[in-house]
Design a protein around this motif. Structure first.
Motif, PDB file in Angstrom:
ATOM      1  N   GLU A  90     -50.611  89.333 -32.071  1.00  0.00           N
ATOM      2  CA  GLU A  90     -51.427  89.712 -30.919  1.00  0.00           C
ATOM      3  C   GLU A  90     -50.556  90.284 -29.797  1.00  0.00           C
ATOM      4  O   GLU A  90     -50.856  91.345 -29.236  1.00  0.00           O
ATOM      5  CB  GLU A  90     -52.208  88.501 -30.410  1.00  0.00           C
ATOM      6  N   ARG A  91     -49.484  89.590 -29.487  1.00  0.00           N
ATOM      7  CA  ARG A  91     -48.641  90.033 -28.372  1.00  0.00           C
ATOM      8  C   ARG A  91     -47.917  91.333 -28.705  1.00  0.00           C
ATOM      9  O   ARG A  91     -47.830  92.241 -27.875  1.00  0.00           O
ATOM     10  CB  ARG A  91     -47.639  88.936 -28.022  1.00  0.00           C
ATOM     11  N   TYR A  94     -50.371  94.267 -28.679  1.00  0.00           N
ATOM     12  CA  TYR A  94     -50.807  94.643 -27.331  1.00  0.00           C
ATOM     13  C   TYR A  94     -49.701  95.372 -26.571  1.00  0.00           C
ATOM     14  O   TYR A  94     -49.952  96.411 -25.937  1.00  0.00           O
ATOM     15  CB  TYR A  94     -51.257  93.415 -26.538  1.00  0.00           C
ATOM     16  N   MET A  95     -48.494  94.847 -26.625  1.00  0.00           N
ATOM     17  CA  MET A  95     -47.401  95.488 -25.896  1.00  0.00           C
ATOM     18  C   MET A  95     -47.115  96.881 -26.442  1.00  0.00           C
ATOM     19  O   MET A  95     -46.762  97.800 -25.689  1.00  0.00           O
ATOM     20  CB  MET A  95     -46.156  94.615 -25.940  1.00  0.00           C
ATOM     21  N   SER A  97     -49.457  98.809 -27.710  1.00  0.00           N
ATOM     22  CA  SER A  97     -50.607  99.645 -27.338  1.00  0.00           C
ATOM     23  C   SER A  97     -50.548 100.144 -25.901  1.00  0.00           C
ATOM     24  O   SER A  97     -51.119 101.190 -25.578  1.00  0.00           O
ATOM     25  CB  SER A  97     -51.909  98.876 -27.562  1.00  0.00           C
ATOM     26  N   ILE A  98     -49.890  99.396 -25.011  1.00  0.00           N
ATOM     27  CA  ILE A  98     -49.838  99.798 -23.605  1.00  0.00           C
ATOM     28  C   ILE A  98     -48.540 100.504 -23.240  1.00  0.00           C
ATOM     29  O   ILE A  98     -48.354 100.915 -22.089  1.00  0.00           O
ATOM     30  CB  ILE A  98     -50.033  98.599 -22.664  1.00  0.00           C
ATOM     31  N   ASP A 424     -52.272  85.101 -22.645  1.00  0.00           N
ATOM     32  CA  ASP A 424     -53.020  86.349 -22.784  1.00  0.00           C
ATOM     33  C   ASP A 424     -52.036  87.493 -22.566  1.00  0.00           C
ATOM     34  O   ASP A 424     -51.515  87.660 -21.469  1.00  0.00           O
ATOM     35  CB  ASP A 424     -54.128  86.385 -21.737  1.00  0.00           C
ATOM     36  N   PRO A 425     -51.755  88.298 -23.592  1.00  0.00           N
ATOM     37  CA  PRO A 425     -50.732  89.342 -23.428  1.00  0.00           C
ATOM     38  C   PRO A 425     -51.096  90.418 -22.416  1.00  0.00           C
ATOM     39  O   PRO A 425     -50.222  91.149 -21.958  1.00  0.00           O
ATOM     40  CB  PRO A 425     -50.598  89.922 -24.834  1.00  0.00           C
ATOM     41  N   ALA A 426     -52.368  90.506 -22.047  1.00  0.00           N
ATOM     42  CA  ALA A 426     -52.772  91.485 -21.041  1.00  0.00           C
ATOM     43  C   ALA A 426     -52.487  90.996 -19.626  1.00  0.00           C
ATOM     44  O   ALA A 426     -52.536  91.777 -18.669  1.00  0.00           O
ATOM     45  CB  ALA A 426     -54.258  91.813 -21.180  1.00  0.00           C
ATOM     46  N   SER A 442     -47.926  91.903 -20.409  1.00  0.00           N
ATOM     47  CA  SER A 442     -48.689  92.819 -19.563  1.00  0.00           C
ATOM     48  C   SER A 442     -47.838  94.037 -19.203  1.00  0.00           C
ATOM     49  O   SER A 442     -46.703  94.187 -19.666  1.00  0.00           O
ATOM     50  CB  SER A 442     -49.185  92.123 -18.292  1.00  0.00           C
TER      51      SER A 442
END
Length: 462
Positions: A90-91, A94-95, A97-98, A424-426, A442
């Motif tokens: 998950e982390r 996400y990292m 993707s951003i 929450d990675p966001a 984030s």
């Protein structure tokens, strides 16, 4: 004679793994290789760096069966939980993707006269000093964004989880990250501090004890090296009168006892509105009595040993001291026959506790939680803030507005409503007070491993 670090398994007290320690000169050669390799890595297109890092995470997933067994042997986590792959994936995803947005230039002007912008530059070599309690989850928080941003990474893993560093290096190299760009090294404290003092790194990330964080700060003093420090915690939960009692018990007790209480953001103290206090304690005791302490390789085991005998001894000491001061223990250790007086430690709930007791003020990092009744929000906030640490705080209520207002009064890094013990990675992972400083995950996580560089480009001469 070559110095080695021995990993003692908490399962049986035997040597599980042993690795040679790099000498000072050998460590400096490793850092030099990282520094030499970093520019070519940074010159790759961002998409290519992302792809190689993601391929490394995929390679790590392919090792899951072996890693789950190794985690049990190294630090005692039951195999039934399947390792840390959900959070790692998950982390990391996400990292990745951003990254394009987080690393994009901030353009102030792009006209026929000027281009003015701020770009993000990699800091060079990032040093990650990872802990044993979540040896993959905590490490990827910094490793993934650091590599994606164009840095080289040197990883020093905890002696209790030596094989985790080996696995991360093996996986990332299989994914295409060059061997000199990501290096797993085995160092002693002296060499670690010498490298930091010599300004070997552009950023140092450390997760561990307050004492360890202070040593990192002393080593970095005067070098202007940026540091990210996630240190101790004593995270509280607050159950308001309007809370869903069953949900609060199930989540808060899991947050207190999972991984034998060895969680950075685990719940270590609980404050319950007096109208729910008796029922909460009764249900919490039943929840704990349903757990099974035992060999982590047994599929029925829900709680394995603590990672080391000395960690269990600290918790036993806190419990004994609290009981001597008037606290009441709600769990009979005889109900957990696997408690051997060593690394295997029965879980415990304490009531009639006060903040004069160490168990309610100092980090336990083990399967014990104190529960206190409170009259309302004001008393709960005062007690939650009466602590040297500030990582997370969990509020249980059906009123989101009230949770937000209470959260604004809390000295903490993250406020949870109706959940706990989660990253929450966001959102930014951060703390205050003795929990340390810095920001991981984030968009802010990319700021920690890069530096701003301004460009003022005048396109005309007049």
């Amino acid at each position: 004679m070559t110095k080695t670090i021995k990993l003692i398994s908490p399962v049986d007290g035997a040597v599980y793994a042993e690795r040679p320690v790099l000498t000072g000169p050998e460590a400096r050669v490793a850092v030099a290789r990282a520094r030499t390799a970093q520019p070519a890595w940074a010159a790759l297109p961002l998409a290519e760096r992302i792809a190689k890092v993601q391929a490394g995470i995929a390679a790590l997933n392919a090792m899951k069966d072996d890693i789950v067994l190794e985690l049990a042997g190294q630090m005692g986590r039951p195999t039934r939980y399947g390792g840390e792959f959900g959070g790692v994936n998950e982390r990391s995803a996400y990292m990745a993707s951003i990254a394009e947005t987080a690393l994009a230039p901030m353009v102030a002007e792009d006209s026929d006269r000027f281009r003015r912008e701020i770009r993000r530059e990699p800091v060079g070599v990032v040093f990650v000093i990872a802990p044993w309690n979540y040896p993959f989850l905590t490490a990827v928080n910094t490793i993934v964004p650091a590599l994606i941003a164009g840095n080289a990474v040197v990883l020093k893993h905890a002696s209790q989880t030596l094989l985790a560093g080996d696995r991360l290096a093996q996986a990332l190299h299989q994914g295409g990250v060059p061997e000199d760009v990501f290096q797993n090294v085995v160092l002693d404290h002296q060499t670690t501090e010498e490298l930091i003092a010599e300004r070997s790194f552009g950023f140092v990330n450390f997760t561990g004890s307050v004492k360890g964080g202070q040593a990192i700060e002393r080593a970095a003093s005067g070098t202007f090296t940026a540091t990210g420090l996630e240190l101790g915690g004593k995270d509280p939960g607050y159950v308001r009168a309007d809370a869903d009692l069953d949900a609060a018990v199930d989540s808060l007790m899991d947050g207190a006892m999972f991984n034998s209480g060895q969680c950075c953001c685990g719940i270590e103290r609980i404050y319950v509105h007096e109208s729910l206090y008796g029922a909460f304690v009764e249900k919490a005791v039943a929840w704990v009595k349903a757990q099974k302490l035992g060999n982590p390789y047994d599929a029925e085991t829900t709680m394995g040993p603590m990672a080391h005998r000395r960690f269990a001894e600290l918790v036993r000491g806190q419990i004994a001291e609290a009981v001597a001061q008037g606290a009441k223990s709600m769990i009979d250790p005889a109900d957990f026959p696997a408690d051997d007086g060593g690394a295997y430690l029965a879980p415990q709930i304490l009531v009639d506790v006060t903040h004069d007791m160490r168990v309610m003020r100092e980090e336990s990092f083990g399967p014990v939680v104190g529960i206190m009744p409170v009259s309302g929000d004001d008393q709960a906030v005062a007690l939650m803030n009466d602590c040297d640490y500030g990582l997370t705080a969990s509020i249980w209520t059906s009123d989101a507005e009230a949770a937000s207002e209470i959260g604004a009064r809390l000295e903490t890094g993250t406020v949870f409503m109706n959940r706990c013990d989660y990253l929450d990675p966001a959102l930014c992972w951060t703390g205050c007070k003795d929990t340390g400083r810095g920001a991981a995950l984030s968009n802010l996580g990319y700021l920690a491993v890069t530096r701003p560089k301004s460009y003022h480009l005048k396109k005309v001469t007049k």
